[in-house]
Design a protein around this motif. Sequence first.
Motif, PDB file in Angstrom:
ATOM      1  N   GLU A  18      -3.811   6.057   7.829  1.00 59.69           N
ATOM      2  CA  GLU A  18      -3.470   5.404   6.566  1.00 59.69           C
ATOM      3  C   GLU A  18      -4.349   5.911   5.430  1.00 59.69           C
ATOM      4  O   GLU A  18      -3.872   6.094   4.308  1.00 59.69           O
ATOM      5  N   VAL A  19      -5.625   6.159   5.717  1.00 62.72           N
ATOM      6  CA  VAL A  19      -6.510   6.735   4.697  1.00 62.72           C
ATOM      7  C   VAL A  19      -6.033   8.130   4.332  1.00 62.72           C
ATOM      8  O   VAL A  19      -5.935   8.488   3.147  1.00 62.72           O
ATOM      9  N   LEU A  30      -3.000   8.480   1.885  1.00 61.62           N
ATOM     10  CA  LEU A  30      -3.060   7.999   0.507  1.00 61.62           C
ATOM     11  C   LEU A  30      -2.836   9.138  -0.484  1.00 61.62           C
ATOM     12  O   LEU A  30      -3.255  10.267  -0.250  1.00 61.62           O
ATOM     13  N   GLN A  31      -2.208   8.810  -1.593  1.00 57.29           N
ATOM     14  CA  GLN A  31      -1.940   9.798  -2.636  1.00 57.29           C
ATOM     15  C   GLN A  31      -2.645   9.413  -3.933  1.00 57.29           C
ATOM     16  O   GLN A  31      -2.978   8.242  -4.160  1.00 57.29           O
ATOM     17  N   CYS A  67      -2.652   5.918  -6.068  1.00 61.44           N
ATOM     18  CA  CYS A  67      -2.387   4.800  -5.157  1.00 61.44           C
ATOM     19  C   CYS A  67      -3.106   3.526  -5.577  1.00 61.44           C
ATOM     20  O   CYS A  67      -2.762   2.441  -5.112  1.00 61.44           O
ATOM     21  N   CYS A  68      -4.110   3.652  -6.445  1.00 57.51           N
ATOM     22  CA  CYS A  68      -4.905   2.482  -6.863  1.00 57.51           C
ATOM     23  C   CYS A  68      -4.890   2.407  -8.390  1.00 57.51           C
ATOM     24  O   CYS A  68      -5.807   2.897  -9.050  1.00 57.51           O
ATOM     25  N   ILE A 123      -4.598  -1.174  -3.375  1.00 59.07           N
ATOM     26  CA  ILE A 123      -4.280   0.174  -2.913  1.00 59.07           C
ATOM     27  C   ILE A 123      -2.904   0.142  -2.259  1.00 59.07           C
ATOM     28  O   ILE A 123      -2.676  -0.608  -1.303  1.00 59.07           O
ATOM     29  N   TYR A 124      -1.993   0.960  -2.770  1.00 61.81           N
ATOM     30  CA  TYR A 124      -0.636   1.020  -2.247  1.00 61.81           C
ATOM     31  C   TYR A 124      -0.523   2.273  -1.374  1.00 61.81           C
ATOM     32  O   TYR A 124      -0.687   3.394  -1.850  1.00 61.81           O
ATOM     33  N   GLY A 125      -0.283   2.061  -0.097  1.00 63.24           N
ATOM     34  CA  GLY A 125      -0.216   3.182   0.831  1.00 63.24           C
ATOM     35  C   GLY A 125       0.833   2.966   1.890  1.00 63.24           C
ATOM     36  O   GLY A 125       1.623   2.010   1.840  1.00 63.24           O
ATOM     37  N   ILE A 170     -11.911   6.590  -4.663  1.00 62.67           N
ATOM     38  CA  ILE A 170     -10.559   7.067  -4.970  1.00 62.67           C
ATOM     39  C   ILE A 170     -10.560   7.874  -6.261  1.00 62.67           C
ATOM     40  O   ILE A 170      -9.912   8.928  -6.353  1.00 62.67           O
TER      41      ILE A 170
END
Length: 705
Positions: A366-367, A370-371, A374-375, A385-387, A421
Amino acid sequence: MTALPAELPALPSWDTPVVAPSLVLAPGPVPVPIYADEVWSLAPLVANPSAARPGLDWSRFPAPLLPQVQLAAWMMINTPLPASVLVGHPTWHSRLGPAGIHQSVLRWQRFCVWLHRQEGGGLHAVTEEVCISWAGHLARQPGASRGNVTKDLVALTRLWAFDAAGPAPSGMAMPPWHRLGVDGFLPRTPSPRRGENSTEVISPATMGPLLIWALRVVDDFADDILAAWAESRRMADAAVRTPATPDSKARLKSFLQDLIDRGQPVPSRANAGYRHALANTYIAARASCPSTQINNLLRTEPWQHLLAYVDANPGPCPLATPITGRIDGEPWTVFIDFTETRELMRHLGTACFIVLAYLTGMRPAEVLGLQAGCCPEVTSGRHLIYGREFKNAFDEDGNHHSAGRLREVPWVAIPPVVRAIRVLESLVPADGLLFDAAAHTFVDIPTRSTASLRFTGLHSRIEAFAAWASGRARVLGRDGEVVPDDPHGPIGLARFRRTLAWHIARRPGGLVALAIQYGHMRTAVSGGYAARGRDGIHQLLDIETARATADTLTNLHDDLARGVGISGPAARRAIHAAAQAPTFAGSIRTHRQARDILGNPALTVYDNPRSLLMCVYNRERALCHRMDADDAPRLDRCRPSCANIARTDHHAAQLLQHAQALEKQAASETVPGPLADRLARRAVQLRALADRHEHDRIHRQEPTP
């Protein structure tokens, strides 16, 4: 025999794509292989940026069996398992992901090699007796576990099913365990428990310094490292683009000769051989000449002695960028060397991963998924944080979805995570992966890729980061911040999530900075998304909290049995709770078991070593809650007058030890008078608490005959 579809697909030709166009998830640099290829890459089936891109290598299969097994593998890639085969097997999936396909074919390979050695011929020679012999062979292998043997047997069932459903069935017999079940064909030894809940936590002695250095690099050193990297890239570009002219050659000679005349070291870099090598790029940028002129100069007679001089007088390559990061008010380094900027950038990326993985509770995949973006920034409230999640991402047919799915509830980010991030977003292309594999190589011209760093690569980077942090700690004379080896082996990636839950649940004392982070995470996890998130870290946190409660009660039970005294307004409630410890000690493995314990008000006992007491929690009597409606104690808000407090003889002894330490500090001539008075008053308070315990202590009542 289980019925299979009557309509069979057409036999593939040599140029048939291994993966049908409709199934390609990740078109990119890896082309879709064709049937005639010796290696079938499964990369087109992988949409998870951190997942491996396995391939099926047919070179090790026995020739008589190869055509039949290849056809079955092609069927497994492109068609679902026949529905009739799934009857009675509710946990089976009709389609396997790339990793599952790869593992199945490897298990087929082992079977085919064994069958070939038995002179069994092709798949048509596989009878029920042959299947039973194979199962017995597996069960007799040293270290064979029920889990692994089960996977081998299920893989052979898939081979039979896809062979029978293909365009050229061999007539292979159905394995008997598909009809009878696998239990009778497995070794007797039970498989060891595996999974997230049995993963060893990272030792506090290792995790503490590791997190301290990761936070320092992200919060305090990142600007220095990024500035040094930008300067090193500027110098590298200048060394390439500066034209070669007589003037540039004269500048180079003047630069080197001046160093030699003054007996100064020459900028150099480590060399694989016995001598140091000239730092050509750095020297070229400093002398305003192209780097090619340096090698040409060394070939001329007057300058051939330079290599020997450099070997005897190697020098650093300091960058002119300022050092703004501080540790206790002092610069963390005198300068950043040109030759270490790429390594420092790798450490910066690794530090960001450690902060993200540890202070969010995300799984490694999941880490790594991330793109950038995302935050989003917020004007009030917490950052989110949207992942994507991958572990429990399934399509409508119940098969794993390689691309994952967006989490229904976002992760909560505390400030250090947001900072990590933002640092990562400065390293990668816009809308790219935060751990884009191409960008994190830190080559001169980063290119965007669809893949993130791999688990194995990050594993090595974490070990390298720990070694670098330990080196900095020793250089700065901070031996207490050296990162020791973990007693359970390499740190890895999967252990961060469990370790976070362990630390929050156990509330260890010690470094204030870490305690603050644990407190923030407890609030974020319990109040942010845990109550609503599906399969979030809250389940793991509940298990760790229940285990901590069980350990506390077990230790209290043993202490009371040895005659240890206990005092405080909640002493009798603590004795009653400890009496139930033997009924659940060591049995907490599932979330349901954890919730049963945490939901029992008679068992809510929490040790608080930082406050030298024990909390026998009762929500209505708690003083740690005022306006909130939390259902767990806030151990960072313990009040001496709370009705939930209990202390044992051990706590009283610690009170006296702490009082003695404070009295010693207060007596020191180096301590200012007002501070000495405060320390002395605090020592008096601690001694009073210890005296009260001695006066009020009670013992566990002996059982009535």
